[in-house]
Design a protein around this motif. Structure first.
Motif, PDB file in Angstrom:
ATOM      1  N   LEU A   1       0.847  -1.201   0.000  1.00 24.76           N
ATOM      2  CA  LEU A   1       0.000   0.000   0.000  1.00 24.76           C
ATOM      3  C   LEU A   1       0.875   1.241   0.000  1.00 24.76           C
ATOM      4  CD1 LEU A   1      -2.465  -1.244   2.746  1.00 24.76           C
ATOM      5  CD2 LEU A   1      -2.634  -1.569   0.295  1.00 24.76           C
ATOM      6  N   PHE A   2       0.742   2.066  -0.999  1.00 26.30           N
ATOM      7  CA  PHE A   2       1.598   3.258  -1.039  1.00 26.30           C
ATOM      8  C   PHE A   2       0.838   4.556  -1.218  1.00 26.30           C
ATOM      9  CE2 PHE A   2       1.574   4.118  -5.601  1.00 26.30           C
ATOM     10  CZ  PHE A   2       1.185   2.892  -6.118  1.00 26.30           C
ATOM     11  N   MET A   3      -0.467   4.458  -1.462  1.00 22.72           N
ATOM     12  CA  MET A   3      -1.239   5.700  -1.569  1.00 22.72           C
ATOM     13  C   MET A   3      -1.781   6.054  -0.179  1.00 22.72           C
ATOM     14  SD  MET A   3      -1.115   6.735  -4.698  1.00 22.72           S
ATOM     15  CE  MET A   3      -2.484   7.841  -4.995  1.00 22.72           C
ATOM     16  N   PRO A   4      -2.019   7.327   0.085  1.00 21.28           N
ATOM     17  CA  PRO A   4      -2.443   7.678   1.447  1.00 21.28           C
ATOM     18  C   PRO A   4      -3.839   7.196   1.831  1.00 21.28           C
ATOM     19  CG  PRO A   4      -2.230   9.650   0.085  1.00 21.28           C
ATOM     20  CD  PRO A   4      -1.739   8.516  -0.735  1.00 21.28           C
ATOM     21  N   SER A   5      -4.778   7.107   0.869  1.00 24.57           N
ATOM     22  CA  SER A   5      -6.119   6.644   1.271  1.00 24.57           C
ATOM     23  C   SER A   5      -6.443   5.309   0.608  1.00 24.57           C
ATOM     24  CB  SER A   5      -7.193   7.676   0.923  1.00 24.57           C
ATOM     25  OG  SER A   5      -7.612   7.524  -0.409  1.00 24.57           O
ATOM     26  N   VAL A   6      -7.323   4.549   1.245  1.00 20.58           N
ATOM     27  CA  VAL A   6      -7.671   3.202   0.775  1.00 20.58           C
ATOM     28  C   VAL A   6      -8.213   3.244  -0.663  1.00 20.58           C
ATOM     29  CG1 VAL A   6      -9.322   1.312   1.129  1.00 20.58           C
ATOM     30  CG2 VAL A   6      -8.033   2.227   3.065  1.00 20.58           C
ATOM     31  N   LEU A   7      -9.171   4.149  -0.896  1.00 17.25           N
ATOM     32  CA  LEU A   7      -9.809   4.199  -2.212  1.00 17.25           C
ATOM     33  C   LEU A   7      -8.791   4.551  -3.309  1.00 17.25           C
ATOM     34  CD1 LEU A   7     -12.586   3.697  -3.338  1.00 17.25           C
ATOM     35  CD2 LEU A   7     -13.120   6.083  -3.059  1.00 17.25           C
ATOM     36  N   ASP A   8      -7.907   5.504  -3.028  1.00 17.52           N
ATOM     37  CA  ASP A   8      -6.886   5.879  -4.017  1.00 17.52           C
ATOM     38  C   ASP A   8      -5.950   4.707  -4.291  1.00 17.52           C
ATOM     39  OD1 ASP A   8      -7.686   8.487  -4.525  1.00 17.52           O
ATOM     40  OD2 ASP A   8      -6.687   9.243  -2.751  1.00 17.52           O
ATOM     41  N   ASP A   9      -5.647   3.939  -3.240  1.00 18.35           N
ATOM     42  CA  ASP A   9      -4.743   2.805  -3.418  1.00 18.35           C
ATOM     43  C   ASP A   9      -5.411   1.716  -4.258  1.00 18.35           C
ATOM     44  OD1 ASP A   9      -1.978   1.976  -2.037  1.00 18.35           O
ATOM     45  OD2 ASP A   9      -3.168   0.207  -2.516  1.00 18.35           O
TER      46      ASP A   9
ATOM     47  N   LEU B   1     -13.971   1.075   4.727  1.00 14.47           N
ATOM     48  CA  LEU B   1     -12.581   1.536   4.842  1.00 14.47           C
ATOM     49  C   LEU B   1     -12.215   2.566   3.774  1.00 14.47           C
ATOM     50  CD1 LEU B   1     -10.833  -1.942   5.306  1.00 14.47           C
ATOM     51  CD2 LEU B   1     -11.702  -0.436   7.081  1.00 14.47           C
ATOM     52  N   ALA B   2     -13.090   2.741   2.787  1.00 13.55           N
ATOM     53  CA  ALA B   2     -12.748   3.496   1.577  1.00 13.55           C
ATOM     54  C   ALA B   2     -12.027   4.818   1.829  1.00 13.55           C
ATOM     55  CB  ALA B   2     -13.984   3.719   0.723  1.00 13.55           C
ATOM     56  N   GLU B   3     -12.504   5.606   2.768  1.00 15.95           N
ATOM     57  CA  GLU B   3     -11.914   6.939   2.970  1.00 15.95           C
ATOM     58  C   GLU B   3     -10.852   6.957   4.067  1.00 15.95           C
ATOM     59  OE1 GLU B   3     -12.250   9.452   0.982  1.00 15.95           O
ATOM     60  OE2 GLU B   3     -13.867   8.587  -0.210  1.00 15.95           O
ATOM     61  N   ARG B   4     -10.544   5.766   4.609  1.00 18.49           N
ATOM     62  CA  ARG B   4      -9.548   5.720   5.701  1.00 18.49           C
ATOM     63  C   ARG B   4      -8.134   5.827   5.144  1.00 18.49           C
ATOM     64  NH1 ARG B   4     -11.223   1.861   9.910  1.00 18.49           N
ATOM     65  NH2 ARG B   4      -9.040   1.797  10.550  1.00 18.49           N
ATOM     66  N   SER B   5      -7.204   6.188   6.038  1.00 20.24           N
ATOM     67  CA  SER B   5      -5.799   6.220   5.641  1.00 20.24           C
ATOM     68  C   SER B   5      -5.274   4.785   5.628  1.00 20.24           C
ATOM     69  CB  SER B   5      -5.022   7.049   6.657  1.00 20.24           C
ATOM     70  OG  SER B   5      -3.676   6.657   6.667  1.00 20.24           O
ATOM     71  N   THR B   6      -4.443   4.445   4.652  1.00 14.50           N
ATOM     72  CA  THR B   6      -3.953   3.070   4.550  1.00 14.50           C
ATOM     73  C   THR B   6      -3.086   2.697   5.756  1.00 14.50           C
ATOM     74  OG1 THR B   6      -2.218   3.958   3.137  1.00 14.50           O
ATOM     75  CG2 THR B   6      -3.981   2.779   2.044  1.00 14.50           C
ATOM     76  N   MET B   7      -2.581   3.697   6.459  1.00 17.99           N
ATOM     77  CA  MET B   7      -1.681   3.408   7.574  1.00 17.99           C
ATOM     78  C   MET B   7      -2.433   3.168   8.881  1.00 17.99           C
ATOM     79  SD  MET B   7       1.371   3.146   6.696  1.00 17.99           S
ATOM     80  CE  MET B   7       0.720   2.304   5.277  1.00 17.99           C
TER      81      MET B   7
ATOM     82  N   LEU C   1      -4.971   1.137   9.330  1.00 18.22           N
ATOM     83  CA  LEU C   1      -5.773  -0.088   9.297  1.00 18.22           C
ATOM     84  C   LEU C   1      -5.108  -1.207  10.096  1.00 18.22           C
ATOM     85  CD1 LEU C   1      -6.376  -0.143   5.421  1.00 18.22           C
ATOM     86  CD2 LEU C   1      -7.863   0.857   7.141  1.00 18.22           C
ATOM     87  N   SER C   2      -5.916  -2.213  10.471  1.00 17.46           N
ATOM     88  CA  SER C   2      -5.352  -3.398  11.121  1.00 17.46           C
ATOM     89  C   SER C   2      -4.741  -4.284  10.030  1.00 17.46           C
ATOM     90  CB  SER C   2      -6.453  -4.163  11.846  1.00 17.46           C
ATOM     91  OG  SER C   2      -7.322  -4.745  10.887  1.00 17.46           O
ATOM     92  N   LEU C   3      -3.969  -5.297  10.435  1.00 19.91           N
ATOM     93  CA  LEU C   3      -3.326  -6.149   9.436  1.00 19.91           C
ATOM     94  C   LEU C   3      -4.356  -6.812   8.511  1.00 19.91           C
ATOM     95  CD1 LEU C   3      -0.631  -7.419   8.408  1.00 19.91           C
ATOM     96  CD2 LEU C   3      -1.143  -9.342   9.892  1.00 19.91           C
ATOM     97  N   GLY C   4      -5.439  -7.325   9.114  1.00 21.70           N
ATOM     98  CA  GLY C   4      -6.478  -7.989   8.322  1.00 21.70           C
ATOM     99  C   GLY C   4      -7.084  -7.037   7.302  1.00 21.70           C
ATOM    100  N   GLU C   5      -7.326  -5.793   7.743  1.00 21.07           N
ATOM    101  CA  GLU C   5      -7.915  -4.791   6.837  1.00 21.07           C
ATOM    102  C   GLU C   5      -6.928  -4.446   5.726  1.00 21.07           C
ATOM    103  OE1 GLU C   5     -10.806  -2.451  10.048  1.00 21.07           O
ATOM    104  OE2 GLU C   5      -8.732  -1.811   9.785  1.00 21.07           O
ATOM    105  N   LYS C   6      -5.651  -4.312   6.110  1.00 15.75           N
ATOM    106  CA  LYS C   6      -4.631  -3.993   5.099  1.00 15.75           C
ATOM    107  C   LYS C   6      -4.555  -5.102   4.053  1.00 15.75           C
ATOM    108  CE  LYS C   6      -1.511  -1.179   7.871  1.00 15.75           C
ATOM    109  NZ  LYS C   6      -0.296  -1.138   8.632  1.00 15.75           N
ATOM    110  N   LYS C   7      -4.661  -6.369   4.533  1.00 10.52           N
ATOM    111  CA  LYS C   7      -4.604  -7.502   3.586  1.00 10.52           C
ATOM    112  C   LYS C   7      -5.767  -7.442   2.606  1.00 10.52           C
ATOM    113  CE  LYS C   7      -1.447 -10.785   5.109  1.00 10.52           C
ATOM    114  NZ  LYS C   7      -0.840 -11.929   4.506  1.00 10.52           N
TER     115      LYS C   7
END
Lengths: 242, 237
Positions: A99-107, A139-145, A147-153
């Protein structure tokens, strides 16, 4: 011979005598040859340092080794990497690497935006759709950083699935997940009708998800066959560090 | 302006222009300018932060943290001023006071205009403002790598603490901290290589794309014009 030719015609991935050395000279993979058919689900199992993750990176053209790798009939070379990568999706073991974009949706929509060179409504709709499918809509508008591990996956998987790759490569898809998240991910992946290769230590995951198992040890294929045959051969697994 | 987790959120572009305007004002204020100008601006920013940008005690917490970072520099500056200034002590302290206020103004402006925004909103707004893509990428990756660095550093120092059974000498501590810093540096480089590989795997083409689109609201314009008017007024009298 006839059967082999038929298999070669329908195979999505063909690897012949693949060899790869790390920059420090360590041999990571040696004489690796196999082919994967359409919608086949292959588990690459093996102990730590067997070369599983390296093999996935080679299949996505992120590393270039000696030998031949053909994806959908196209040989992996420096000049066609972009076109091949658009057909092969790789989900990394550690979502923090992906994950390298700041928000979930952008990523999630990044891969689509690259294709279209702009973030249009269609890409946005598709990204939201895949997040909904993965039950990660909230999670769409959340910051990728944050999130929990499960959410990040989930988000990492969404970012790859949204590109509709023909081949899905997954590196340790269930590592670090709690039992409920593992169960959910396995059932989701089981329902996906796609050519899938996943590297794992988790023999239970291989048993539940794979049609076929390739056992790697010290960079070489120690066994390749039906999942049930290999996973029930305790002696073979023990001999190869599992 | 939009309402979300914060009390009021400015359009990030307005926030950025506001911050730059205050930065220019603080830097361009003449050395002998009366202190009340800085006090007025600082008070306005505090009011903005407390009543508009942040909820509850969040503003004070963040302000305190930033001032704590600033403190050693200010202490150093005070020593230098008292020891080496050719002005009488009263005048030297006046200049020092001005510098302190300017620093506090910049910290407060940073909180009100920049840190009250979400990172993704700021980057999206900068993209929308047609800033060169290289600049946006540098900013995005600087933020990403600082997050990685912080995470790695936290983990390493926690691991060190959990293994420490007795107190070490100062120089031994310094040596270990140096070794940990080196390890963190290499780990951050390895991580950045993996991130780059993941970017390539998703077709990275040197551009970043953001879905947010901002439209300037009347309230944003009013806020910006009011701020500029205050700055011009303070500069002109």
């Amino acid at each position: 011979m006839e059967l082999e030719e038929k298999l070669a015609e329908t195979s999505i991935i063909e690897v012949k005598n693949l060899r790869y050395r790390f920059p420090d000279g360590t041999l990571a993979l040696n004489k690796v040859s196999f082919s994967v058919g359409e919608k086949e689900r292959v588990a690459i199992i093996g102990p730590n340092g067997a070369g599983k993750s390296t093999l996935l990176l080679l299949l996505d053209g992120l590393l270039l080794g000696e030998g031949q790798v053909k994806i959908l009939g196209q040989e992996l070379k420096g000049d066609n990497l972009k076109s091949i990568r658009s057909k092969v999706g790789l989900v990394f073991q550690n979502p923090d690497d992906q994950l390298f974009m700041p928000s979930v949706l952008d990523d999630v929509m990044y891969g689509l935006c690259v294709k279209k060179k702009s973030p249009d409504n269609e890409a946005l709709k598709k990204a939201k759709g895949i997040l909904r499918e993965l039950k990660a809509e909230a999670l769409a508008e959340r910051s990728t950083m944050s999130l929990s591990l499960g959410e990040k996956k989930k988000v990492a998987l969404a970012g790859v699935l949204v590109m509709e790759p023909l081949v899905l490569l997954l590196d340790e898809p269930t590592s670090g997940l709690d039992p409920a998240a593992k169960r959910w991910l396995i059932s989701y992946l089981s329902a996906l009708e796609r050519t899938m290769i996943f590297a794992t230590h988790n023999l239970e995951l291989a048993r539940q998800l794979a049609d076929r198992v390739i056992l790697l040890n010290r960079g070489e294929i120690a066994a390749d066959g039906r999942a049930t045959e290999i996973l029930e051969n305790e002696k073979l697994l023990l001999e190869n560090g599992l | 302006m939009k309402s979300n987790s914060k009390k009021v959120s400015l359009d990030p572009r307005v926030g950025l222009v506001g911050f730059l305007a205050i930065l220019v004002f603080a830097a361009a204020l003449p050395a002998g300018a009366p202190l009340w100008k800085s006090v007025v601006l600082f008070s306005l920013l505090l009011t903005g932060g407390l009543f508009f940008s942040f909820r509850g005690s969040q503003f004070w917490k963040r302000f305190k943290n930033l001032v704590l970072i600033l403190l050693p520099f200010l202490a150093f500056l005070l020593v230098i001023t008292l020891l080496f200034s050719k002005e009488p002590p009263g005048r030297a302290l006046f200049y020092f006071g001005q510098m302190v206020f300017r620093a506090l103004i910049v910290v407060a402006a940073d909180l009100v205009f920049i840190l009250s925004q979400k990172t993704q909103d700021l980057l999206a707004a900068l993209t929308q403002a047609k800033l060169p893509p290289v600049f946006i990428q540098l900013l995005n990756f600087a933020i990403r790598y600082s997050q990685i660095f912080t995470k790695e550093a936290t983990n390493s120092f926690r691991a060190r603490l959990s293994r420490e059974k007795c107190r070490r000498l100062f120089f031994e501590n310094l040596r270990i901290t140096g070794l940990i810093s080196e390890r963190i540096f290499w780990r951050a480089i390895e991580r950045s290589e993996r991130i780059y590989a993941a970017m390539l795997s998703r077709g990275y083409n040197g551009h970043l794309y953001f879905h947010q689109k901002f439209r300037l609201q009347r309230a944003d314009l009013v806020a910006l014009i009011s701020l500029l008017a205050v700055l011009i007024f303070l500069a002109s009298i």
